[in-house]
Design an enzyme around this catalytic site. Structure first.
Site, PDB file in Angstrom:
ATOM      1  N   ALA A  61      43.522  43.662  39.692  1.00 17.80           N
ATOM      2  CA  ALA A  61      42.159  43.598  40.237  1.00 17.80           C
ATOM      3  C   ALA A  61      41.972  42.239  40.909  1.00 17.80           C
ATOM      4  O   ALA A  61      42.606  41.253  40.516  1.00 17.80           O
ATOM      5  CB  ALA A  61      41.159  43.761  39.104  1.00 17.80           C
ATOM      6  N   GLY A 100      45.836  45.642  36.978  1.00 18.18           N
ATOM      7  CA  GLY A 100      45.521  46.827  37.784  1.00 18.18           C
ATOM      8  C   GLY A 100      46.703  47.263  38.635  1.00 18.18           C
ATOM      9  O   GLY A 100      46.815  48.445  39.000  1.00 18.18           O
ATOM     10  N   GLU A 103      48.661  49.338  36.404  1.00 16.48           N
ATOM     11  CA  GLU A 103      47.868  50.555  36.140  1.00 16.48           C
ATOM     12  C   GLU A 103      47.924  51.506  37.346  1.00 16.48           C
ATOM     13  O   GLU A 103      47.963  52.720  37.191  1.00 16.48           O
ATOM     14  CB  GLU A 103      46.426  50.169  35.803  1.00 16.48           C
ATOM     15  CG  GLU A 103      46.341  49.475  34.433  1.00 16.48           C
ATOM     16  CD  GLU A 103      44.971  48.900  34.142  1.00 16.48           C
ATOM     17  OE1 GLU A 103      44.564  47.985  34.885  1.00 16.48           O
ATOM     18  OE2 GLU A 103      44.314  49.358  33.199  1.00 16.48           O
ATOM     19  N   GLU A 123      45.584  41.368  31.291  1.00 18.96           N
ATOM     20  CA  GLU A 123      44.111  41.289  31.272  1.00 18.96           C
ATOM     21  C   GLU A 123      43.584  40.494  30.091  1.00 18.96           C
ATOM     22  O   GLU A 123      42.577  39.797  30.186  1.00 18.96           O
ATOM     23  CB  GLU A 123      43.505  42.703  31.243  1.00 18.96           C
ATOM     24  CG  GLU A 123      43.562  43.455  32.560  1.00 18.96           C
ATOM     25  CD  GLU A 123      44.848  44.243  32.752  1.00 18.96           C
ATOM     26  OE1 GLU A 123      45.860  43.941  32.078  1.00 18.96           O
ATOM     27  OE2 GLU A 123      44.851  45.171  33.579  1.00 18.96           O
TER      28      GLU A 123
HETATM   29  C1  LIG Z   1      40.041  45.159  34.453  1.00 23.57           C
HETATM   30  C2  LIG Z   1      40.958  44.170  34.988  1.00 23.57           C
HETATM   31  C3  LIG Z   1      41.984  44.479  35.771  1.00 23.57           C
HETATM   32  C4  LIG Z   1      42.237  45.858  36.183  1.00 23.57           C
HETATM   33  C5  LIG Z   1      42.906  43.461  36.270  1.00 23.57           C
HETATM   34  O1  LIG Z   1      43.816  43.755  36.953  1.00 23.57           O
HETATM   35  S1  LIG Z   1      42.603  41.834  35.878  1.00 23.57           S
HETATM   36  C6  LIG Z   1      43.857  40.966  36.797  1.00 23.57           C
HETATM   37  C7  LIG Z   1      45.180  41.098  36.176  1.00 23.57           C
HETATM   38  N1  LIG Z   1      46.129  40.312  36.894  1.00 23.57           N
HETATM   39  C8  LIG Z   1      46.456  39.106  36.500  1.00 23.57           C
HETATM   40  O2  LIG Z   1      46.007  38.611  35.503  1.00 23.57           O
HETATM   41  C9  LIG Z   1      47.417  38.366  37.382  1.00 23.57           C
HETATM   42  C10 LIG Z   1      46.917  36.976  37.622  1.00 23.57           C
HETATM   43  N2  LIG Z   1      47.810  36.229  38.459  1.00 23.57           N
HETATM   44  C11 LIG Z   1      48.934  35.646  38.008  1.00 23.57           C
HETATM   45  O3  LIG Z   1      49.319  35.753  36.875  1.00 23.57           O
HETATM   46  C12 LIG Z   1      49.699  34.816  38.991  1.00 23.57           C
HETATM   47  O4  LIG Z   1      48.816  34.378  39.973  1.00 23.57           O
HETATM   48  C13 LIG Z   1      50.855  35.590  39.647  1.00 23.57           C
HETATM   49  C14 LIG Z   1      51.939  35.853  38.599  1.00 23.57           C
HETATM   50  C15 LIG Z   1      50.384  36.881  40.256  1.00 23.57           C
HETATM   51  C16 LIG Z   1      51.455  34.707  40.779  1.00 23.57           C
HETATM   52  O5  LIG Z   1      51.829  33.459  40.232  1.00 23.57           O
HETATM   53  P1  LIG Z   1      52.273  32.262  41.189  1.00 23.57           P
HETATM   54  O6  LIG Z   1      53.284  32.731  42.133  1.00 23.57           O
HETATM   55  O7  LIG Z   1      52.619  31.127  40.286  1.00 23.57           O
HETATM   56  O8  LIG Z   1      51.018  31.888  42.060  1.00 23.57           O
HETATM   57  P2  LIG Z   1      49.568  31.445  41.609  1.00 23.57           P
HETATM   58  O9  LIG Z   1      49.312  31.766  40.210  1.00 23.57           O
HETATM   59  O10 LIG Z   1      49.382  30.033  42.022  1.00 23.57           O
HETATM   60  O11 LIG Z   1      48.649  32.393  42.485  1.00 23.57           O
HETATM   61  C17 LIG Z   1      48.669  32.323  43.906  1.00 23.57           C
HETATM   62  C18 LIG Z   1      47.280  32.556  44.395  1.00 23.57           C
HETATM   63  O12 LIG Z   1      46.907  33.907  44.102  1.00 23.57           O
HETATM   64  C19 LIG Z   1      45.653  33.945  43.457  1.00 23.57           C
HETATM   65  N3  LIG Z   1      45.642  35.120  42.577  1.00 23.57           N
HETATM   66  C20 LIG Z   1      46.574  35.479  41.715  1.00 23.57           C
HETATM   67  N4  LIG Z   1      46.259  36.624  41.112  1.00 23.57           N
HETATM   68  C21 LIG Z   1      45.079  36.994  41.629  1.00 23.57           C
HETATM   69  C22 LIG Z   1      44.229  38.122  41.424  1.00 23.57           C
HETATM   70  N5  LIG Z   1      44.536  39.099  40.554  1.00 23.57           N
HETATM   71  N6  LIG Z   1      43.097  38.182  42.111  1.00 23.57           N
HETATM   72  C23 LIG Z   1      42.767  37.208  43.002  1.00 23.57           C
HETATM   73  N7  LIG Z   1      43.539  36.126  43.259  1.00 23.57           N
HETATM   74  C24 LIG Z   1      44.669  36.035  42.577  1.00 23.57           C
HETATM   75  C25 LIG Z   1      45.614  32.632  42.695  1.00 23.57           C
HETATM   76  O13 LIG Z   1      44.308  32.294  42.367  1.00 23.57           O
HETATM   77  C26 LIG Z   1      46.239  31.685  43.694  1.00 23.57           C
HETATM   78  O14 LIG Z   1      45.279  31.344  44.655  1.00 23.57           O
HETATM   79  P3  LIG Z   1      44.633  29.916  44.687  1.00 23.57           P
HETATM   80  O15 LIG Z   1      43.814  29.820  43.435  1.00 23.57           O
HETATM   81  O16 LIG Z   1      45.757  28.941  44.684  1.00 23.57           O
HETATM   82  O17 LIG Z   1      43.798  29.913  45.904  1.00 23.57           O
END
Ligand SMILES: C/C=C(\C)C(=O)SCCNC(=O)CCNC(=O)[C@H](O)C(C)(C)COP(=O)(O)OP(=O)(O)OC[C@H]1O[C@@H](n2cnc3c(N)ncnc32)[C@H](O)[C@@H]1OP(=O)(O)O
Length: 715
Positions: A61, A100, A103, A123
């Site tokens: 998400a 997501g 999922e 999550e």
């Molecule tokens: C209900 C809830 C549901 C259905 C969900 O899905 S909740 C979201 C579940 N997903 C996560 O928790 C993944 C979160 N992200 C990560 O763990 C990491 O970002 C990654 C493993 C996906 C990538 O890691 P890495 O390569 O080290 O890079 P960064 O962590 O620095 O991320 C890069 C930029 O992407 C932005 N980001 C990452 N995930 C998301 C997201 N799900 N939504 C929006 N933005 C996301 C992150 O913030 C970084 O951006 P900046 O902050 O640097 O601008």
């Protein structure tokens, strides 16, 4: 967006496009719905493949949309539409399938993953549960115990493990989309009845109650008050005991409680804060995006005590060449053995070979002549560190960065020992240095932006979350800890016991209360610092120093040789030196009674609220001072330091986020109240920035920087 194309004539390809991680924003969700509808309506299309652009399937998400008004189709009906499709839908998983994203893949009929892909339902780390039917589909696919593990920990699994667990159907080393297309064509026309996970019965467990009881006990113990892991167990239990539709209802109910909770807000704040600290700035105006780091290929570590060994391991594991220096031959041999052991254990865990060859050991400091950067990690003694810096200046080639691993000594004073103070920065590692994620990168007034950028970059390379902070006594973390520990000591003087203070702090969510933590770190550490600051006056256990209240309790314990765990006694007693099991100590209780009697102090009943407020608000107040002085650029920097380095409960965001949640007006009022009661304790006097924030209408934390900027411009 989600782009729809046709390939090989009969395959509909849906590509998720939402950089940087193809998160499922409203536009992407709508794009998926439209593309699936279109593909199902095209008679030539026999099957579908869903992939993500730039080698990333989907990061879940879109967290940036949380807390905003919901637009676009919700995830569950989108995934149901995919699952209900009469044509096979294959997920082509490259890079990541998280939350997501996984999922979505579970809604597809088949899943093909690249061997380097990572999958998971993280999550819980954001204070949520996999509420796009993940908590209901995953247990049906891989069974309750494995699903409980993944969902309650949020851990990522490799493609190989996902294959073994049955999450994916195939793993490829080649082009994943090509493999998925080929696979989709091979199953086109086959019945999909056995491929819709929501229709699967959950694999039965003969000891269902025992499994869930054990899972609940485990998460409650580990969660330190976090509610999401508990809700995750409840959701999986619903999958195991209810039909799918009812399970989904339960998932929805549980999610509703979590979604609006302060804990979810705190954890999501923490997620972005950890990323924001990489965009550092210094009061001089130097910034992360205008300061170029120098690549570091070869580094040296001077001093192979506990910290030096951990740092050496961290550098070697990241693939750097390391010269590890310890001047005493015997200690050098011991360190070599210890470092090799740590590398071997780490490699075994990761299933790789240990990078033993990356390190050369030496007892001669002259061997560091050709390194790009040195990390000095000798004993925490200014005179010794100065001597090492003078030697390094003589032997290192020009341009070598000189870093010091100190937990609070003056970086500028050290830099003055070298002809190039601009190359000097602090790198404050936390023990164990190869494990703990936090690194405080400390710049002095003369550190160059390039030196800071280089240390920050090196931190990233070795897997740390680095926070750039200014030079002051204790930097950010230890400076804020000082008033917290003082309050804990004052509370003992006034009638509390170490057990009670620790219990309150541990109930709040700290891994250890102030006294258990001090016993673990060693009481002699603080004693040395206080001695150096002229606070310890032998034979003068008076309770005032330099016009302020001072508690000599810690000094008195040290004088008795009670240094904490390592000596078998401190604030608690231990079975033997080095033991970790803290027991209340009757000796300590009578010592406190005698101490109070000697100083005419009458023990009073101290409640839970007072312990929490005095310890936490004095620490927070120091945090505001740090922001006011520009030592930390923003509240996120402080919060990341506290969550990663000082076991502040992550689900409470960090001290500054917590202050925002409690309400700045309340924090100010309580500090004023306690300062009135204890006028001789300056750390309880509310600082100007806190007053200014309250006076300017208590803006939310993401707007504090505007007020801070104004305060700085008036200085
Ligand atoms: C209900 C809830 C549901 C259905 C969900 O899905 S909740 C979201 C579940 N997903 C996560 O928790 C993944 C979160 N992200 C990560 O763990 C990491 O970002 C990654 C493993 C996906 C990538 O890691 P890495 O390569 O080290 O890079 P960064 O962590 O620095 O991320 C890069 C930029 O992407 C932005 N980001 C990452 N995930 C998301 C997201 N799900 N939504 C929006 N933005 C996301 C992150 O913030 C970084 O951006 P900046 O902050 O640097 O601008």
């Amino acid at each position: 967006m989600a782009q729809y194309t046709r390939i090989s004539g009969s395959v509909g390809l849906i590509t998720l496009k939402n950089p940087p991680v193809n998160a499922l924003s409203a536009v992407v969700r709508q794009g998926i719905v439209d593309s699936v509808e279109r593909a199902l309506g095209e008679p030539e299309v026999k099957c579908l493949v869903i992939c993500g652009q730039s080698g990333k399937f989907c990061g879940g998400a879109d967290i940036r949309e949380f807390g905003k008004k919901m637009t676009g189709p919700p995830l569950i009906p989108v995934f149901h539409a995919i699952e209900a499709a009469a044509k096979p839908v294959v997920a082509a998983i490259e890079g990541i399938a998280l939350g997501g994203g996984l999922e979505l893949a579970l809604g597809c009929h088949y899943r093909i993953a690249h061997s380097k892909a990572k999958l998971g339902l993280p999550e819980v780390t954001l204070g949520l549960l996999p509420a796009a039917a993940g908590s209901q589909r995953l247990p049906r696919l891989i069974g309750v115990p494995a699903a409980l593990d993944l969902i309650t920990t949020g851990r990522h699994v490799t493609a190989a493990e996902a294959l073994q667990l049955g999450i994916v159907d195939q793993v490829t080393d080649h082009n994943t989309v090509d493999a998925a297309v080929k696979f989709a064509l091979s199953v086109a026309g086959q019945s999909l009845d056995a491929r819709r996970i929501s229709t699967f019965p959950c694999p039965r467990l003969s000891n269902l109650d025992a499994v869930f009881e054990a899972a609940m006990q485990k998460v409650r113990q580990a969660a330190r008050g976090a509610i999401a892991p508990v809700a995750c167990v409840q959701a999986v239990r619903a999958a195991a005991t209810l039909p799918y539709a009812q399970g989904l209802e339960r998932e929805k109910e549980l999610m509703a409680t979590l979604f609006t909770s302060g804990q979810a807000r705190a954890l999501q704040y923490s997620f972005f804060a950890q990323r924001a600290v990489g965009r550092w700035s210094m009061p001089s105006g130097a910034r992360w995006d205008t300061s170029k780091p120098k690549p570091i290929r070869k580094a040296a570590v001077i001093g192979l005590g506990t910290m030096g060994r951990g740092i050496t391991v961290g550098l070697a594991q990241a693939g750097l060449s390391v010269v590890a220096v310890e001047t005493q031959e015997k200690q050098l041999m011991e360190a070599k053995q210890a470092v090799s052991g740590m590398l071997e254990r780490g490699a075994k865990k990761r299933g790789v070979s240990p990078p033993l060859g990356n390190i050369s050991y030496s007892s001669n400091i002259k061997t560091v002549g050709d390194v790009d950067l040195v990390i000095e990690a000798v004993f925490e003694d200014m005179a010794l560190k100065k001597e090492v810096f003078q030697q390094l200046s003589a032997v290192c080639r020009p341009g070598t960065f000189l870093c010091t691993n100190t937990s609070g000594l003056d970086i500028d004073d050290l830099a003055s020992q070298t002809p190039n103070p601009e190359l000097v920065v602090g790198m404050h590692f936390f023990a164990p240095a190869h494990v703990m994620k936090l690194l405080e990168v400390v710049y002095g007034p003369r550190s160059s932006p390039q030196a800071v950028a280089t240390a920050m970059q090196l931190g990233k390379v070795i897997g740390k979350v680095s926070v750039a902070v200014g030079n002051c006594q204790g930097f950010v973390g230890n400076r804020m800890l000082s008033p917290y520990l003082s309050q804990a000591n004052f509370l003992l003087e006034e009638g509390a016991t170490p057990e009670f203070v620790d219990q309150v702090l541990e109930e709040f969510g700290f891994a250890m209360g102030a006294f258990r933590m001090s016993d673990l770190s060693g009481l002699d550490v603080g004693w040395r610092v206080r001695k150096a600051a002229g606070l310890v006056v032998p034979g003068k256990p008076a309770r005032m120093r330099q016009g302020c209240r001072y508690s000599p309790l810690g000094d008195l314990l040290c004088e008795q040789g009670r240094f904490g765990q390592k000596t078998g006694s401190g604030w608690y007693q231990y079975d033997k030196p080095g033991s970790r099991v803290a027991k209340p100590d009757p000796w300590l209780h009578s010592f406190l009674e005698e101490y109070r009697a000697r100083h005419g102090l009458v023990a009073r009943r101290i409640d839970h609220q007072e312990v929490l407020e005095r310890c936490l608000y004095s620490l927070i107040n120091e945090g505001f001072r740090i922001l006011e002085e520009g030592i930390a650029a923003g509240p996120e920097d402080i919060d990341v330091i506290y969550v990663l380095g000082y076991s502040w409960p992550r689900h409470r965001g960090g001290p500054m986020f917590y202050a925002d949640m409690v309400g700045l007006t309340r924090v100010l009022e309580r500090l004023e109240f306690y300062h009135q009661a204890h006028p001789d304790v300056p750390s309880l006097q509310p600082c100007n920035l806190l007053r200014k924030l309250v006076a300017s209408g208590t803006p939310p934390i993401h707007r504090w920087r505007e007020v801070i900027k104004k305060v700085h411009s008036q200085l």
